[in-house]
Scaffold this motif. Structure first.
Motif, PDB file in Angstrom:
ATOM      1  N   ASN A   1       0.571  -1.179   0.077  1.00 57.41           N
ATOM      2  CA  ASN A   1      -0.019  -0.136   0.118  1.00 57.41           C
ATOM      3  C   ASN A   1       0.851   1.228   0.058  1.00 57.41           C
ATOM      4  N   SER A   2       0.191   2.253   0.350  1.00 61.12           N
ATOM      5  CA  SER A   2       0.983   3.621   0.230  1.00 61.12           C
ATOM      6  C   SER A   2       1.909   3.860   1.350  1.00 61.12           C
ATOM      7  N   ASP A   3       1.809   2.946   2.513  1.00 57.65           N
ATOM      8  CA  ASP A   3       2.675   2.878   3.522  1.00 57.65           C
ATOM      9  C   ASP A   3       3.661   1.910   3.357  1.00 57.65           C
ATOM     10  N   HIS A   4       3.696   1.396   2.254  1.00 57.39           N
ATOM     11  CA  HIS A   4       4.765   0.316   1.831  1.00 57.39           C
ATOM     12  C   HIS A   4       4.516  -0.729   2.884  1.00 57.39           C
ATOM     13  N   ILE A   5       3.398  -1.205   3.157  1.00 53.27           N
ATOM     14  CA  ILE A   5       3.098  -2.461   4.072  1.00 53.27           C
ATOM     15  C   ILE A   5       2.595  -3.563   3.106  1.00 53.27           C
ATOM     16  N   CYS A   6       3.173  -4.521   3.047  1.00 54.12           N
ATOM     17  CA  CYS A   6       2.774  -5.590   2.331  1.00 54.12           C
ATOM     18  C   CYS A   6       1.859  -6.630   3.063  1.00 54.12           C
ATOM     19  N   THR A   7       1.088  -7.176   2.313  1.00 51.64           N
ATOM     20  CA  THR A   7       0.130  -8.188   2.676  1.00 51.64           C
ATOM     21  C   THR A   7      -0.082  -9.265   1.620  1.00 51.64           C
ATOM     22  N   GLU A   8      -0.511 -10.361   2.089  1.00 47.96           N
ATOM     23  CA  GLU A   8      -1.087 -11.300   1.092  1.00 47.96           C
ATOM     24  C   GLU A   8      -2.386 -11.017   0.539  1.00 47.96           C
ATOM     25  N   ILE A   9      -2.361 -11.355  -0.975  1.00 45.62           N
ATOM     26  CA  ILE A   9      -3.647 -11.290  -1.331  1.00 45.62           C
ATOM     27  C   ILE A   9      -4.346 -12.190  -1.064  1.00 45.62           C
ATOM     28  N   VAL A  10      -5.569 -11.932  -0.563  1.00 44.28           N
ATOM     29  CA  VAL A  10      -6.486 -12.772   0.108  1.00 44.28           C
ATOM     30  C   VAL A  10      -7.845 -12.621  -0.808  1.00 44.28           C
ATOM     31  N   ILE A  11      -8.224 -13.773  -1.318  1.00 48.73           N
ATOM     32  CA  ILE A  11      -9.365 -13.783  -2.087  1.00 48.73           C
ATOM     33  C   ILE A  11     -10.700 -13.911  -1.243  1.00 48.73           C
ATOM     34  N   PRO A  12     -11.508 -12.734  -1.104  1.00 51.12           N
ATOM     35  CA  PRO A  12     -12.613 -12.988  -0.373  1.00 51.12           C
ATOM     36  C   PRO A  12     -13.503 -14.052  -0.629  1.00 51.12           C
ATOM     37  N   THR A  13     -13.882 -14.797   0.535  1.00 49.33           N
ATOM     38  CA  THR A  13     -15.020 -15.827   0.306  1.00 49.33           C
ATOM     39  C   THR A  13     -16.282 -15.536   0.437  1.00 49.33           C
ATOM     40  N   GLU A  14     -17.217 -16.004  -0.550  1.00 50.88           N
ATOM     41  CA  GLU A  14     -18.594 -15.425  -0.360  1.00 50.88           C
ATOM     42  C   GLU A  14     -19.545 -16.632  -0.042  1.00 50.88           C
ATOM     43  N   ASP A  15     -20.226 -16.460   0.985  1.00 53.88           N
ATOM     44  CA  ASP A  15     -21.081 -17.478   1.481  1.00 53.88           C
ATOM     45  C   ASP A  15     -22.511 -17.629   0.667  1.00 53.88           C
ATOM     46  N   VAL A  16     -22.434 -18.593  -0.518  1.00 54.52           N
ATOM     47  CA  VAL A  16     -23.565 -18.373  -1.371  1.00 54.52           C
ATOM     48  C   VAL A  16     -24.957 -19.163  -0.604  1.00 54.52           C
ATOM     49  N   CYS A  17     -24.674 -19.703   0.591  1.00 54.02           N
ATOM     50  CA  CYS A  17     -25.906 -20.144   1.372  1.00 54.02           C
ATOM     51  C   CYS A  17     -26.015 -19.771   2.816  1.00 54.02           C
ATOM     52  N   PRO A  18     -26.382 -18.455   2.774  1.00 53.75           N
ATOM     53  CA  PRO A  18     -26.162 -17.603   4.246  1.00 53.75           C
ATOM     54  C   PRO A  18     -27.212 -18.682   5.337  1.00 53.75           C
TER      55      PRO A  18
END
Length: 610
Positions: A435-452
């Motif tokens: 990010n703009s603060d040069h903090i690196c994080t893993e790319i996380v694929i959001p999980t969508e609950d198709v059956c809430p």
């Protein structure tokens, strides 16, 4: 005397007066030819061996081609005897100066000048005036001018007669302390024979037709051209007979040598002699002898290379020649050649070091060995102090000593793109984003609950269920329809890309949030990502955040074929050329599509607009 007679005589007198006046006007210069010039005394030479000798050679029309060949052969023989002890100059003349070479110890230059003498395609007169003018520019006190001619002066550049103009120029040479020897040769083309009086006027009254051994006792030599060789042999004896001449030369390493110059010491029969400014000494030997010795006193930094003498025995590997035979009629020439030791000094400046030999000693013209400048950590090499910009260098054909220093500079401070990781990261690691603060994080694929409505998160509709109009996952009824919604049926076991016949799966470009995205294509991509990446996307044809994240995950997984061609290290989420090609190849391996031409997105009219 009648009137007619008077008138006739007056007319005759007037005509004669007009003729005389006309001749006087047109021949004003010619009238001066009657002014006879008095020849100056021909000066004696105190030291003859080692002086400059200028050969003035006549190549006018009266000289046949055979005569010129005889002159060239005799002159070359004289030069080989006189040089290098005597610097020799050459003047080739006829109506004008054809060619001239100032006195030099370079025998090749002199012989080339002699061998170039010949006739031109013009009428060639004999201009002693021009020849002696040029000779006067080459000699000074104690030098010798030798003019070899077969005729008499037939033209000049001055205002007097041809001979008087020549006398003026000869007098200038003699008054400057140089001696003139005039050699008159009867050749096949001489008209009316040689004029001895003219030769005496430019030199002196001492005329010789036989042999001679003292240059100061002969002003004019008269003879047939066939005797020219013996005349010049006598001249060699007269100049340098009964002597040992030593010439000091330095090897440049370029297949040539140069004069060693002054202040070289040689022991000749035990006595020290010092070279003059042209690197030469001449030592008279007063009696016939066979045991003369010449030894060079070597200088530091000038290793001995070789010696050659007319006769004698060289001491192996030493600058010494013994057993030299000399008679009163011979001159022995010895040439000593030394190399020059040069130093190469290499130094490393601050923040660096060197590999290789930092101090080298090489002979002039030879090569040094490789030296490399090595920078300390966090520094880099910039240049050597003599302008060389490569860290490794090998100095070749060294002609002078040199001292050079390698310079180094601090590396630019790198930008750490991931401050939260211990080591400096100049690139974002694969699978991460910054990010703009040069903090690196893993790319996380959001999980969508198709059956809430089901307790655990469901990334896809469970088998045997469907999503009703309320968005809940419910079991499929055993009979009847599904009451609306998307029904998930049991997989048939089909493998991606395993069709026996297939083609292009998608041919559109997509990007998150674009209204122009092709909805059917988005649905195909969502289905592909669910099947291939287990992304759990809703098949709705909308390229939103979830689909963007799933595309990024796919790009990371196949970065070598999708990101690397663009020199990218992070996924973009844009479904463009390389991403599209990789999906098509997975869905239909038999296509085996290559990496496409990389057209920047902004330049591709096929990319959908907002």
């Amino acid at each position: 005397m009648n009137k007619k007679t008077i008138i006739s005589k007056v007319f005759s007198f007037a005509s004669m007066f007009a003729l005389v006046f006309s001749m006087g006007s047109l021949g004003a210069v010619k009238a001066q030819a009657s002014v006879e010039q008095t020849p100056a005394t021909n000066p004696s030479l105190s030291e003859s061996c080692g002086m400059k000798v200028v050969l003035v050679l006549d190549s006018s029309d009266s000289m046949s081609d055979n005569d010129i060949t005889t002159v060239k052969n005799a002159a070359n023989s004289l030069v080989s005897s006189l040089m290098p002890a005597n610097p020799v100059g050459v003047i080739d003349f006829d109506t004008n100066i054809v060619n001239s070479v100032d006195p030099t110890v370079d025998i090749t230059t002199v012989t080339n000048a002699i061998n170039s003498i010949g006739h031109t395609d013009k009428t060639e007169y004999t201009n002693w005036d021009a020849a002696l003018t040029r000779a006067g520019e080459m000699v000074g006190k104690g030098d010798l001018v030798v003019i070899i001619t077969d005729g008499n002066p037939t033209t000049s550049d001055g205002a007097l007669s041809d001979i008087n103009d020549a006398i003026v120029k000869a007098n200038a040479i003699k008054n400057n302390g140089a001696r003139i020897l005039a050699i008159g040769i009867n050749s096949s083309g001489t008209q009316g024979g040689l004029n001895q009086d003219n030769l005496e006027k430019i030199s002196g009254k001492q005329v010789v037709s036989g042999t001679f051994s003292d240059i100061n006792l002969v002003d004019v030599y008269l003879g047939d051209i066939a005797t020219l060789g013996s005349v010049l042999a006598d001249l060699t004896t007269a100049l340098c007979g009964g002597q040992i001449t030593v010439t000091k030369m330095i090897d440049t390493g370029n297949q040539e040598t140069i004069s060693g110059g002054a202040n070289w010491t040689f022991k000749v029969n035990g006595t020290n002699y010092t070279t003059d400014e042209i690197g030469s000494i001449s030592v008279p030997i007063n009696e016939d002898s066979t045991n003369n010795t010449v030894v060079e006193v070597t200088k530091e930094g000038f290793p001995f290379e070789s010696v050659s003498c007319t006769n004698g025995t060289q001491t192996q590997g030493q600058p010494k020649v013994t057993g030299i035979s000399v008679t009163s009629l011979t001159t022995v020439n010895c040439t000593f050649v030394n190399n020059e030791s040069l130093s190469l000094a290499y130094t490393a400046g601050a923040n660096g070091s060197l590999t290789g030999s930092a101090l080298q000693t090489v002979n002039r013209g030879s090569d040094g060995t490789e030296v490399t400048a090595v920078a300390n950590p966090n520094y880099h090499f910039t240049s050597w102090s003599d302008g060389v910009t490569t860290a490794s260098r090998t100095d070749i054909n060294v002609q002078s000593s040199k001292e050079v220093t390698a310079s180094f500079a601090l590396n630019p401070t790198p930008i750490d793109l991931c401050l939260n990781i211990t080591e400096i990261q100049i690139e974002v690691p694969q699978g991460m984003e910054t990010n703009s603060d040069h903090i690196c994080t893993e790319i996380v694929i959001p999980t969508e609950d198709v059956c809430p409505n089901i307790g655990e998160i469901q990334t896809s509709v469970p088998y045997g269920m469907y999503i009703n109009k309320n968005g809940d996952c419910v079991k499929k009824k055993s009979s009847g329809g599904s009451s609306g919604g998307s029904v998930v049926t049991k997989p048939t076991g089909q493998v991606l890309g395993a069709e026996t016949s297939c083609g292009i799966y998608v041919d559109k470009f997509l990007k998150k949030g674009l209204k122009a995205n092709d909805k059917p294509t988005v649905e195909k991509i969502q289905k592909f990502l669910n099947d291939y990446m287990n992304s759990g996307l809703k098949i709705d044809g909308i390229f939103g955040t979830m689909t963007d994240a799933a595309v990024k995950a796919f790009q990371i997984k196949h970065s070598d074929k999708i990101l690397t061609p663009w020199s990218l290290t992070k996924p973009t989420g844009i479904f463009y050329l390389t991403t599209q090609t990789e999906v098509n190849n997975i869905m239909c391996p038999t296509l085996n599509l290559p990496i496409p031409e990389l057209i920047p997105l902004a330049q591709n009219g096929a990319f959908p607009k907002m």
